[in-house]
Scaffold this motif. Structure first.
Motif, mmCIF file in Angstrom:
data_model
loop_
_atom_site.group_PDB
_atom_site.id
_atom_site.type_symbol
_atom_site.label_atom_id
_atom_site.label_comp_id
_atom_site.label_asym_id
_atom_site.label_seq_id
_atom_site.Cartn_x
_atom_site.Cartn_y
_atom_site.Cartn_z
ATOM 1 N N VAL A 1 0.840 -1.203 0.000
ATOM 2 C CA VAL A 1 0.000 0.000 0.000
ATOM 3 C C VAL A 1 0.872 1.249 0.000
ATOM 4 N N ILE A 2 1.887 1.263 0.849
ATOM 5 C CA ILE A 2 2.780 2.432 0.955
ATOM 6 C C ILE A 2 3.524 2.640 -0.368
ATOM 7 N N ASP A 3 4.046 1.540 -0.954
ATOM 8 C CA ASP A 3 4.773 1.657 -2.224
ATOM 9 C C ASP A 3 3.876 2.162 -3.343
ATOM 10 N N ALA A 4 2.627 1.722 -3.330
ATOM 11 C CA ALA A 4 1.705 2.120 -4.391
ATOM 12 C C ALA A 4 1.320 3.591 -4.296
ATOM 13 N N THR A 5 1.396 4.173 -3.104
ATOM 14 C CA THR A 5 0.936 5.553 -2.934
ATOM 15 C C THR A 5 2.061 6.529 -2.605
ATOM 16 N N ALA A 6 3.260 6.046 -2.438
ATOM 17 C CA ALA A 6 4.378 6.933 -2.107
ATOM 18 C C ALA A 6 4.620 7.893 -3.260
ATOM 19 N N PRO A 7 4.917 9.138 -2.939
ATOM 20 C CA PRO A 7 5.199 10.085 -4.018
ATOM 21 C C PRO A 7 6.417 9.618 -4.807
ATOM 22 N N LYS A 8 6.306 9.747 -6.092
ATOM 23 C CA LYS A 8 7.408 9.330 -6.964
ATOM 24 C C LYS A 8 8.574 10.295 -6.794
ATOM 25 N N ALA A 9 9.747 9.723 -6.775
ATOM 26 C CA ALA A 9 10.944 10.548 -6.665
ATOM 27 C C ALA A 9 11.086 11.365 -7.938
ATOM 28 N N ALA A 10 11.513 12.564 -7.760
ATOM 29 C CA ALA A 10 11.702 13.434 -8.919
ATOM 30 C C ALA A 10 12.768 12.834 -9.823
ATOM 31 N N VAL A 11 12.474 12.825 -11.076
ATOM 32 C CA VAL A 11 13.437 12.295 -12.042
ATOM 33 C C VAL A 11 14.546 13.327 -12.194
ATOM 34 N N PRO A 12 15.761 12.896 -11.941
ATOM 35 C CA PRO A 12 16.841 13.876 -12.069
ATOM 36 C C PRO A 12 16.965 14.320 -13.525
ATOM 37 N N PRO A 13 17.303 15.564 -13.711
ATOM 38 C CA PRO A 13 17.449 16.042 -15.086
ATOM 39 C C PRO A 13 18.596 15.310 -15.772
ATOM 40 N N PRO A 14 18.510 15.156 -17.069
ATOM 41 C CA PRO A 14 19.602 14.466 -17.751
ATOM 42 C C PRO A 14 20.894 15.245 -17.556
ATOM 43 N N PRO A 15 21.994 14.543 -17.498
ATOM 44 C CA PRO A 15 23.264 15.247 -17.283
ATOM 45 C C PRO A 15 23.536 16.208 -18.441
ATOM 46 N N ALA A 16 24.163 17.276 -18.089
ATOM 47 C CA ALA A 16 24.512 18.269 -19.105
ATOM 48 C C ALA A 16 25.469 17.626 -20.106
ATOM 49 N N PRO A 17 25.316 17.953 -21.356
ATOM 50 C CA PRO A 17 26.221 17.350 -22.337
ATOM 51 C C PRO A 17 27.662 17.745 -22.042
ATOM 52 N N VAL A 18 28.516 16.774 -22.150
ATOM 53 C CA VAL A 18 29.931 17.001 -21.872
ATOM 54 C C VAL A 18 30.566 17.590 -23.121
ATOM 55 N N GLU A 19 31.159 18.742 -22.927
ATOM 56 C CA GLU A 19 31.825 19.364 -24.059
ATOM 57 C C GLU A 19 33.174 18.696 -24.265
ATOM 58 N N PRO A 20 33.502 18.405 -25.497
ATOM 59 C CA PRO A 20 34.814 17.798 -25.726
ATOM 60 C C PRO A 20 35.895 18.797 -25.332
ATOM 61 N N PRO A 21 37.001 18.279 -24.822
ATOM 62 C CA PRO A 21 38.065 19.207 -24.421
ATOM 63 C C PRO A 21 38.527 20.016 -25.629
ATOM 64 N N LYS A 22 38.778 21.255 -25.361
ATOM 65 C CA LYS A 22 39.231 22.130 -26.437
ATOM 66 C C LYS A 22 40.614 21.694 -26.890
ATOM 67 N N ALA A 23 40.767 21.627 -28.187
ATOM 68 C CA ALA A 23 42.066 21.251 -28.741
ATOM 69 C C ALA A 23 43.052 22.369 -28.437
ATOM 70 N N GLU A 24 44.191 21.949 -27.962
ATOM 71 C CA GLU A 24 45.205 22.948 -27.661
ATOM 72 C C GLU A 24 45.710 23.537 -28.969
ATOM 73 N N GLU A 25 45.873 24.819 -28.933
ATOM 74 C CA GLU A 25 46.373 25.478 -30.125
ATOM 75 C C GLU A 25 47.833 25.096 -30.316
ATOM 76 N N PRO A 26 48.232 24.846 -31.552
ATOM 77 C CA PRO A 26 49.632 24.500 -31.771
ATOM 78 C C PRO A 26 50.517 25.688 -31.389
ATOM 79 N N GLU A 27 51.677 25.346 -30.889
ATOM 80 C CA GLU A 27 52.590 26.405 -30.474
ATOM 81 C C GLU A 27 53.053 27.191 -31.683
ATOM 82 N N ASP A 28 53.169 28.466 -31.482
ATOM 83 C CA ASP A 28 53.661 29.339 -32.539
ATOM 84 C C ASP A 28 55.163 29.122 -32.667
ATOM 85 N N PRO A 29 55.636 28.651 -33.827
ATOM 86 C CA PRO A 29 57.073 28.409 -33.963
ATOM 87 C C PRO A 29 57.892 29.695 -33.923
#
Length: 178
Positions: A64-92
């Protein structure tokens, strides 16, 4: 509210003595009361009553308790992971610092040779200026590098492990080819 809680106590008491076929309508009524306006208080009362009941009755109350317990809030989807920025090549062409150079030759009479750590294509010489007695560093041209290698071959002032010039076999007291 008191009448609802009293009804819950009565239903749980009846649930204790009810047969398996009689339990479903009792649980449905408890679920309806738990979903009502005072649902939180009904669930709290069921939780406290459950502890003192027989195991079978505890299971029914848990359903009975399980059937009526408030549903846990669904966590928001994780933020998209940005790919690491490519390091700029060193200026020769950027100015070099002492961190960019590795010493390969050190003559205590005043000549020090360095090459760049990355690639090692650029060579620099540091000498004392006889007029100012201050060290001066300048870049060597490829033909000057070849001439210095030939002139300084066999010198004991090459830094070990630099991998630039090793002493000729004759200077080490061994015949060539061994």
């Amino acid at each position: 509210m008191e009448s609802v809680l009293e009804e819950v106590r009565t239903l749980v008491g009846t649930l204790r003595t009810a047969s398996y076929t009689q339990r479903e309508p009792l649980k449905e009524r408890l679920i309806a009361l738990s979903a009502g306006a005072v649902g939180a208080q009904v669930r709290d009362l069921l939780e406290s009553m459950k502890r003192g009941e027989l195991l079978e009755v505890q299971w029914e109350i848990e359903e009975v308790i399980d059937a009526t317990a408030p549903k846990a809030a669904v966590p928001p989807p994780p933020a998209p992971v940005e790919p690491p920025k490519a390091e700029e090549p060193e200026d020769p062409n950027r100015p070099l610092t002492s961190k960019d150079l590795v010493m390969i030759y050190d003559d205590p009479r005043g000549l020090v040779l360095h090459k760049t750590k990355t690639g090692g294509e650029r060579w620099f010489a540091t000498q004392f200026d006889p007029q100012t007695r201050q060290p001066q560093t300048f870049e060597l041209h490829p033909e000057e590098i070849a001439q210095l290698k030939q002139t300084l071959a066999g010198s004991p002032h090459w830094v070990l492990g630099s991998g630039v010039i090793t002493a000729p076999a004759a200077a080490l007291g061994r015949p060539p080819g061994r």
